[in-house]
Design a protein around this motif. Sequence first.
Motif, PDB file in Angstrom:
ATOM      1  N   SER A 144       0.909  -0.916  -0.406  1.00  0.00           N
ATOM      2  CA  SER A 144      -0.355  -0.248  -0.068  1.00  0.00           C
ATOM      3  C   SER A 144       1.197   1.218  -0.311  1.00  0.00           C
ATOM      4  O   SER A 144       1.830   1.084  -0.070  1.00  0.00           O
ATOM      5  CB  SER A 144      -1.186  -0.085   1.173  1.00  0.00           C
ATOM      6  OG  SER A 144      -1.819   1.134   1.255  1.00  0.00           O
ATOM      7  N   ASP A 145       0.361   2.702  -1.094  1.00  0.00           N
ATOM      8  CA  ASP A 145       1.160   3.490  -0.125  1.00  0.00           C
ATOM      9  C   ASP A 145       1.178   3.933   0.934  1.00  0.00           C
ATOM     10  O   ASP A 145       1.760   5.462   1.146  1.00  0.00           O
ATOM     11  CB  ASP A 145       0.084   4.843  -1.872  1.00  0.00           C
ATOM     12  CG  ASP A 145       0.509   4.424  -2.839  1.00  0.00           C
ATOM     13  OD1 ASP A 145       1.674   3.547  -2.897  1.00  0.00           O
ATOM     14  OD2 ASP A 145       0.544   4.484  -3.638  1.00  0.00           O
ATOM     15  N   GLU A 171       6.078  -5.722  -4.880  1.00  0.00           N
ATOM     16  CA  GLU A 171       6.168  -4.228  -5.327  1.00  0.00           C
ATOM     17  C   GLU A 171       6.082  -4.429  -6.692  1.00  0.00           C
ATOM     18  O   GLU A 171       7.236  -4.698  -7.964  1.00  0.00           O
ATOM     19  CB  GLU A 171       7.167  -3.290  -5.520  1.00  0.00           C
ATOM     20  CG  GLU A 171       7.287  -2.447  -3.676  1.00  0.00           C
ATOM     21  CD  GLU A 171       6.348  -1.893  -3.669  1.00  0.00           C
ATOM     22  OE1 GLU A 171       5.662  -1.335  -4.212  1.00  0.00           O
ATOM     23  OE2 GLU A 171       6.463  -1.257  -2.090  1.00  0.00           O
ATOM     24  N   THR A 188      -2.080   2.965 -10.094  1.00  0.00           N
ATOM     25  CA  THR A 188      -2.890   2.408  -8.845  1.00  0.00           C
ATOM     26  C   THR A 188      -3.027   2.588  -8.160  1.00  0.00           C
ATOM     27  O   THR A 188      -4.249   4.056  -8.465  1.00  0.00           O
ATOM     28  CB  THR A 188      -1.942   2.815  -7.732  1.00  0.00           C
ATOM     29  OG1 THR A 188      -1.171   3.966  -6.784  1.00  0.00           O
ATOM     30  CG2 THR A 188      -0.422   1.984  -7.626  1.00  0.00           C
ATOM     31  N   ARG A 189      -4.632   1.394  -6.955  1.00  0.00           N
ATOM     32  CA  ARG A 189      -5.776   2.316  -6.216  1.00  0.00           C
ATOM     33  C   ARG A 189      -5.990   1.312  -5.591  1.00  0.00           C
ATOM     34  O   ARG A 189      -4.969   0.648  -5.352  1.00  0.00           O
ATOM     35  CB  ARG A 189      -7.361   1.300  -7.937  1.00  0.00           C
ATOM     36  CG  ARG A 189      -6.257   1.865  -9.371  1.00  0.00           C
ATOM     37  CD  ARG A 189      -7.447   3.110  -9.708  1.00  0.00           C
ATOM     38  NE  ARG A 189      -7.619   3.783 -10.809  1.00  0.00           N
ATOM     39  CZ  ARG A 189      -8.035   3.505 -11.715  1.00  0.00           C
ATOM     40  NH1 ARG A 189      -9.542   2.164 -11.783  1.00  0.00           N
ATOM     41  NH2 ARG A 189      -7.764   3.461 -13.321  1.00  0.00           N
ATOM     42  N   GLY A 192      -3.077   2.059  -2.921  1.00  0.00           N
ATOM     43  CA  GLY A 192      -1.992   2.039  -3.661  1.00  0.00           C
ATOM     44  C   GLY A 192      -1.955   0.431  -3.577  1.00  0.00           C
ATOM     45  O   GLY A 192      -0.897  -0.030  -3.957  1.00  0.00           O
ATOM     46  N   THR A 195      -2.604  -2.589  -8.939  1.00  0.00           N
ATOM     47  CA  THR A 195      -2.321  -1.460  -9.780  1.00  0.00           C
ATOM     48  C   THR A 195      -2.398  -2.227 -10.832  1.00  0.00           C
ATOM     49  O   THR A 195      -2.444  -3.474 -10.434  1.00  0.00           O
ATOM     50  CB  THR A 195      -0.552  -2.083  -9.975  1.00  0.00           C
ATOM     51  OG1 THR A 195       0.042  -1.814  -8.693  1.00  0.00           O
ATOM     52  CG2 THR A 195       0.792  -1.679 -10.861  1.00  0.00           C
TER      53      THR A 195
END
Length: 219
Positions: A144-145, A171, A188-189, A192, A195
């Motif tokens: 995740s972001d 990643e 990304t959604r 994050g 992808t």
Amino acid sequence: MSLEEIREAYAECAPWMERLDWLDRRLTGRYRRELFGDASGQVLDVACGTGVNFPYLPSDVEVVGIDISPEMLARAQDRLEGLAVDGTVRRMDAQNLAFDDDSFDTVISSLSTCTFPEPVAALEEMDRVCKPGGQILLFEHGRSDVGPLARFQDWYADAHYATAGCRWNQEPLELVLQSGLSIREAETRALGIVTLVDARPSQESVVDTVRARLSSPEG
């Protein structure tokens, strides 16, 4: 995990994955529709599982779904028979595809690189079998972001892999770059975690693309 361990794990989870198909459609259907709705021609679905991507493909394509698990493929075949899409399924290792170079117009895969023992090798195989001018469409998940969520993924990564065979803090874009694929678009959604990648073969040139289009039925 080894390929045999992965096969055994998916033999056990194939029945409940089929039962939870409704939940998968609700959570991921919009991503599959957005990405795989652009597939064309001869399509290879790598690690197709129970065939969850098949309903999102255009009806005029011809698909070959491959997977390491016979139990998954049996369900994928059943799904395929209920759709307008023509195709077949075959048992195969994604890291050693039994197809000639430049065999497919479109290669797709979803939520798969996290389980491959050698994900870059699998991506390189997708690259090899994709025709010049073709496309490689990937729907993946990873780290995740969002800081707290990413740290939780890192903390629980080993335990999650041991139980599910899934590297959930991978990643995906790094793997795609390592494989040499040419990324056309990437997004990304979902904090994050999701992808979406639209890529092209690594050796494709402008000349290759023009030749492929000129030789196509549409010209």
